[in-house]
Write a protein that holds these residues in place. Structure first.
Motif, mmCIF file in Angstrom:
data_model
loop_
_atom_site.group_PDB
_atom_site.id
_atom_site.type_symbol
_atom_site.label_atom_id
_atom_site.label_comp_id
_atom_site.label_asym_id
_atom_site.label_seq_id
_atom_site.Cartn_x
_atom_site.Cartn_y
_atom_site.Cartn_z
ATOM 1 N N HIS A 45 -30.076 -28.944 36.903
ATOM 2 C CA HIS A 45 -29.725 -29.119 35.441
ATOM 3 C C HIS A 45 -31.014 -29.939 34.862
ATOM 4 O O HIS A 45 -31.597 -31.015 35.424
ATOM 5 C CB HIS A 45 -28.610 -30.137 35.438
ATOM 6 C CG HIS A 45 -27.861 -30.105 34.020
ATOM 7 N ND1 HIS A 45 -26.883 -30.986 33.731
ATOM 8 C CD2 HIS A 45 -28.224 -29.521 32.797
ATOM 9 C CE1 HIS A 45 -26.446 -30.822 32.461
ATOM 10 N NE2 HIS A 45 -27.546 -30.089 31.878
ATOM 11 N N ARG A 100 -29.210 -24.897 34.618
ATOM 12 C CA ARG A 100 -28.375 -25.288 33.372
ATOM 13 C C ARG A 100 -29.619 -26.157 32.385
ATOM 14 O O ARG A 100 -30.426 -26.818 33.310
ATOM 15 C CB ARG A 100 -27.541 -26.210 33.543
ATOM 16 C CG ARG A 100 -26.004 -25.517 34.594
ATOM 17 C CD ARG A 100 -25.234 -26.437 34.874
ATOM 18 N NE ARG A 100 -24.718 -27.430 33.819
ATOM 19 C CZ ARG A 100 -24.249 -28.738 33.992
ATOM 20 N NH1 ARG A 100 -24.151 -29.238 35.051
ATOM 21 N NH2 ARG A 100 -23.835 -29.504 33.025
ATOM 22 N N THR A 109 -29.666 -28.644 28.980
ATOM 23 C CA THR A 109 -29.007 -29.351 27.959
ATOM 24 C C THR A 109 -29.818 -29.934 26.824
ATOM 25 O O THR A 109 -30.798 -30.645 27.577
ATOM 26 C CB THR A 109 -27.854 -30.491 28.338
ATOM 27 O OG1 THR A 109 -26.936 -29.666 29.024
ATOM 28 C CG2 THR A 109 -27.175 -31.158 27.086
ATOM 29 N N PRO A 160 -27.129 -21.214 31.868
ATOM 30 C CA PRO A 160 -26.729 -21.900 30.658
ATOM 31 C C PRO A 160 -27.278 -22.578 29.805
ATOM 32 O O PRO A 160 -27.961 -23.721 30.644
ATOM 33 C CB PRO A 160 -25.243 -22.374 31.390
ATOM 34 C CG PRO A 160 -25.091 -21.800 32.569
ATOM 35 C CD PRO A 160 -26.546 -21.478 32.958
#
Length: 276
Positions: free
Chosen positions: A166, A210, A212, A240
């Motif tokens: 992530h 991932r 963000t 994602p």
């Protein structure tokens, strides 16, 4: 609604003068960072390269770490160092992660491309010290640097890329081209070619990782736009990717959640990642 500025790009990217109390920073971070270092289980100033600033602090939990959490500081690639942010390791350490915080050389002594390579070296060195999954976070310019670690031309070696789970870019700058219109470029020394080559939003993300883009709801419109760019540009190209707007936070307090293991930011950053 995001309102796109059409003039005064320096003001569009100016945080200190546009946030109440903003000109006091980085002062408010100094005391809590010093206090945390004084009590933490830590290895300070670990060398990852030959330069005086090629150092990271490694904060360790009790017992075997779940994995490695990295935080890369901001300062528009031309200011500050790792010492201002030590207290932000508290959330990761309380969750059982080791947390590495690197310094790096600054513009104009080096260019952003070289800083990106240095962060790759720092992450690689720290990953050699701590087993398990890898989570990267960074603030502002540091958000740009960690996003660059998960691009197709990442400086990370394959074995480290494979551990990457992530990447959380906090108020990150994902398109460098607007910097060309600011006075900061006198120091950054970007041209259009290097700005495009250094912009994560214009690249392909690594598959299966991932991402963000986390940003405060009270930030400058350009930082909101920069956050939105990652899911818009990377949608369907890799793993994602989402943007999260945290209400009522501005550019300087949006990182506070890193110090709290139960904060929405920390729960999101490490949630669902199993130790190896």
């Amino acid at each position: 609604m995001i309102v796109f500025p059409t003039h005064d790009w320096d003001d569009a990217y100016e945080n200190g003068r546009n946030i109440p109390g903003g000109t006091e920073y980085p002062g408010p971070w100094v005391a809590p960072a010093e206090a945390f270092r004084a009590k933490a289980r830590a290895e300070l100033d670990v060398a990852y390269g030959p330069g005086a600033r090629h150092r990271y602090d490694l904060f360790l939990p009790d017992g075997t770490p779940r994995g490695l959490f990295v935080f890369v500081h901001g300062g528009y690639w031309m200011a500050l160092d790792k010492s201002y942010w030590s207290h932000l390791a508290a959330g990761a350490v309380a969750q059982g992660w080791a947390c590495a915080m690197p310094s790096y050389d600054l513009c104009p002594d080096v260019r952003i491309a070289e800083i990106t390579r240095q962060i790759g070296a720092a992450v690689t060195h720290a990953a050699g010290r701590v087993d398990g999954p890898l989570v990267l976070s960074g603030h502002s310019a540091g958000g740009h640097l960690v996003a660059s670690m998960m691009c197709h031309d990442s400086p990370l070696p394959a074995a480290v890329r494979d551990r990457l789970r992530h990447v959380v870019s906090i108020s990150g700058l994902h398109d460098l081209r607007p910097m060309l219109k600011t006075a900061r470029n006198d120091t950054l020394k970007l041209d259009l070619e290097s700005a495009e080559a250094g912009s994560p939003a214009l690249k392909r993300p690594l598959p299966g990782v991932r991402a963000t883009a986390w940003v405060g709801g009270g930030e400058r419109q350009e930082f909101l736009r920069q956050a939105r760019m990652l899911p818009v540009m990377w949608h369907g190209l890799g793993g994602p990717v989402v943007d999260v707007v945290e209400p009522d936070q501005h550019h300087f307090n949006v990182i506070d959640g890193l110090a709290d293991p139960a904060s929405p930011l920390m729960r999101h950053a490490t949630g669902g990642i199993a130790a190896q």
